[in-house]
Scaffold this motif. Sequence first.
Motif, PDB file in Angstrom:
ATOM      1  N   PRO A 121       0.677  -1.174  -0.066  1.00  0.00           N
ATOM      2  CA  PRO A 121       0.070   0.004  -0.163  1.00  0.00           C
ATOM      3  C   PRO A 121       1.033   1.550  -0.101  1.00  0.00           C
ATOM      4  CG  PRO A 121      -1.095  -1.592   1.506  1.00  0.00           C
ATOM      5  CD  PRO A 121       0.253  -2.239   1.198  1.00  0.00           C
ATOM      6  N   ALA A 122       1.962   1.144   0.713  1.00  0.00           N
ATOM      7  CA  ALA A 122       2.957   2.297   0.550  1.00  0.00           C
ATOM      8  C   ALA A 122       3.481   2.611  -0.542  1.00  0.00           C
ATOM      9  CB  ALA A 122       4.191   2.439   1.769  1.00  0.00           C
ATOM     10  N   ARG A 124       1.960   1.747  -3.503  1.00  0.00           N
ATOM     11  CA  ARG A 124       1.142   2.200  -4.459  1.00  0.00           C
ATOM     12  C   ARG A 124       0.720   3.747  -4.341  1.00  0.00           C
ATOM     13  NH1 ARG A 124      -2.550  -3.234  -5.542  1.00  0.00           N
ATOM     14  NH2 ARG A 124      -3.077  -1.854  -7.428  1.00  0.00           N
ATOM     15  N   ARG A 125       0.840   4.026  -2.886  1.00  0.00           N
ATOM     16  CA  ARG A 125       0.541   5.788  -2.530  1.00  0.00           C
ATOM     17  C   ARG A 125       1.752   6.444  -2.897  1.00  0.00           C
ATOM     18  NH1 ARG A 125      -2.925   8.204   1.039  1.00  0.00           N
ATOM     19  NH2 ARG A 125      -2.378  10.018   1.956  1.00  0.00           N
ATOM     20  N   ALA A 126       3.053   6.122  -2.867  1.00  0.00           N
ATOM     21  CA  ALA A 126       4.013   6.787  -3.389  1.00  0.00           C
ATOM     22  C   ALA A 126       4.131   6.992  -4.959  1.00  0.00           C
ATOM     23  CB  ALA A 126       5.341   6.065  -2.923  1.00  0.00           C
ATOM     24  N   ALA A 128       1.223   6.956  -6.682  1.00  0.00           N
ATOM     25  CA  ALA A 128       0.064   8.024  -7.099  1.00  0.00           C
ATOM     26  C   ALA A 128       0.605   9.463  -6.853  1.00  0.00           C
ATOM     27  CB  ALA A 128      -1.050   7.807  -6.084  1.00  0.00           C
ATOM     28  N   LEU A 129       1.433   9.612  -5.656  1.00  0.00           N
ATOM     29  CA  LEU A 129       1.907  11.013  -5.337  1.00  0.00           C
ATOM     30  C   LEU A 129       2.971  11.411  -6.392  1.00  0.00           C
ATOM     31  CD1 LEU A 129       2.564  10.794  -1.483  1.00  0.00           C
ATOM     32  CD2 LEU A 129       0.805  12.101  -2.601  1.00  0.00           C
ATOM     33  N   GLU A 132       1.158  12.681  -9.291  1.00  0.00           N
ATOM     34  CA  GLU A 132       0.859  14.118  -9.091  1.00  0.00           C
ATOM     35  C   GLU A 132       1.628  15.160  -9.146  1.00  0.00           C
ATOM     36  OE1 GLU A 132      -1.062  14.149  -5.325  1.00  0.00           O
ATOM     37  OE2 GLU A 132      -2.464  12.672  -5.761  1.00  0.00           O
ATOM     38  N   TRP A 301       3.181   7.888   6.666  1.00  0.00           N
ATOM     39  CA  TRP A 301       1.914   7.187   6.565  1.00  0.00           C
ATOM     40  C   TRP A 301       2.360   5.779   6.532  1.00  0.00           C
ATOM     41  CZ3 TRP A 301       0.451   3.683   2.683  1.00  0.00           C
ATOM     42  CH2 TRP A 301      -1.025   3.418   2.318  1.00  0.00           C
ATOM     43  N   ASP A 303       0.266   1.597   6.583  1.00  0.00           N
ATOM     44  CA  ASP A 303      -0.806   0.715   6.507  1.00  0.00           C
ATOM     45  C   ASP A 303      -0.539  -0.799   6.765  1.00  0.00           C
ATOM     46  OD1 ASP A 303      -2.958  -0.930   5.229  1.00  0.00           O
ATOM     47  OD2 ASP A 303      -3.467   0.760   4.016  1.00  0.00           O
TER      48      ASP A 303
END
Length: 359
Positions: A121-122, A124-126, A128-129, A132, A301, A303
């Motif tokens: 999850p970390a 995947r979040r990275a 996505a960031l 952006e 963050w 998870d």
Amino acid sequence: MKIALVGCGAVTQAVYVPLLSRRRDLFEVTAVCDLSRALADAVGDRLGAAGRFTSLEAMLAAGGFEAVVVLASGSHGDAVRRALAAGYAVLCEKPLALTRAEVAALPEGRLMVGYMKQYDPAVRRAAALLGELGGPEAIRSVEVTVLHPSGESQLAFANLVRAADVEPGTLAALRAEEDTLVSRALGEEATERVRALYGVTLGSICHDFSLLRRFTGSPAEISYVETWGETPGSVEISGPLPAAGRFSVRWHYLEDYPAYRETVAVHHDRGSLELVFPSPYLMNAPTLLTVVSGGEARTEWRDVTEAFEVQLAAFHAYVTRGEPPLTGVEGALEDVVTAQRVAARYAVLHGLPIGGEAA
């Protein structure tokens, strides 16, 4: 979905058995296979699998499942080829193979290659960031450090069943087959140091190359490679990223280091993203993502969702609904090619022979 497991060793017992036990909503293990009947029985008992085999051919012929999960050590090319040819979907732990030729010989079929960190999850979040921020073009550098204690110390908690019933001649033949594959990859004259580097790259550092594939794409060039210390020792690899910036990997085998630690730092013009991974064998231990942005603001963050479990669910979705995996044949082949480039660059820099596919 009914599945069969190939390989009942450390990663199967420490990771896949507990996960498959708690995800009976997705999977039913109907068969297990290992050269050791003792290991096959131990894993079969824990998962309630009626089929116990010491021969892959016999297991594939017996059937009774829809997919095969390949978890054995060494090259997986031949086992994957046989399972695909028999019509089964396959989840294969990394690396897919030791040579490009093994990958080229694979028949068409449904194949997912397991790099669980891609499903963290970390991570995947990275990713996505980073999207952006502008994607790969925004990256200035990716810097990786791995502190790798012994496998025995990482798995001391797992109370593993050990195999003691496999004929020594069988094990020697398997080692000889693997050595032949490495010779095809690197050439007959490749030194033990080059062979060991190739093994570390495909066995461990490939996880970091899989993250580079996720964030930036595979490196198209390896500029520098160095090793030091007693084998497996320490490894340093660096080069340009395909879009912008550079990467560096420093991997250290430290026999008695207190705990596994892997840090992946992505630096960009406006800040940094840092991922700190715990030992992969500790279920639901969270990866820490630290985001550094303008004014040195820091956000942490976590998870506790298990990356291996997300990967298993992704395999189920791939087979049952056709959702594409993060790594298939193409990505796995890229990692084999990158490992060969690492070995070739090291050989060239040190005036050592290099042949085979890596040449």
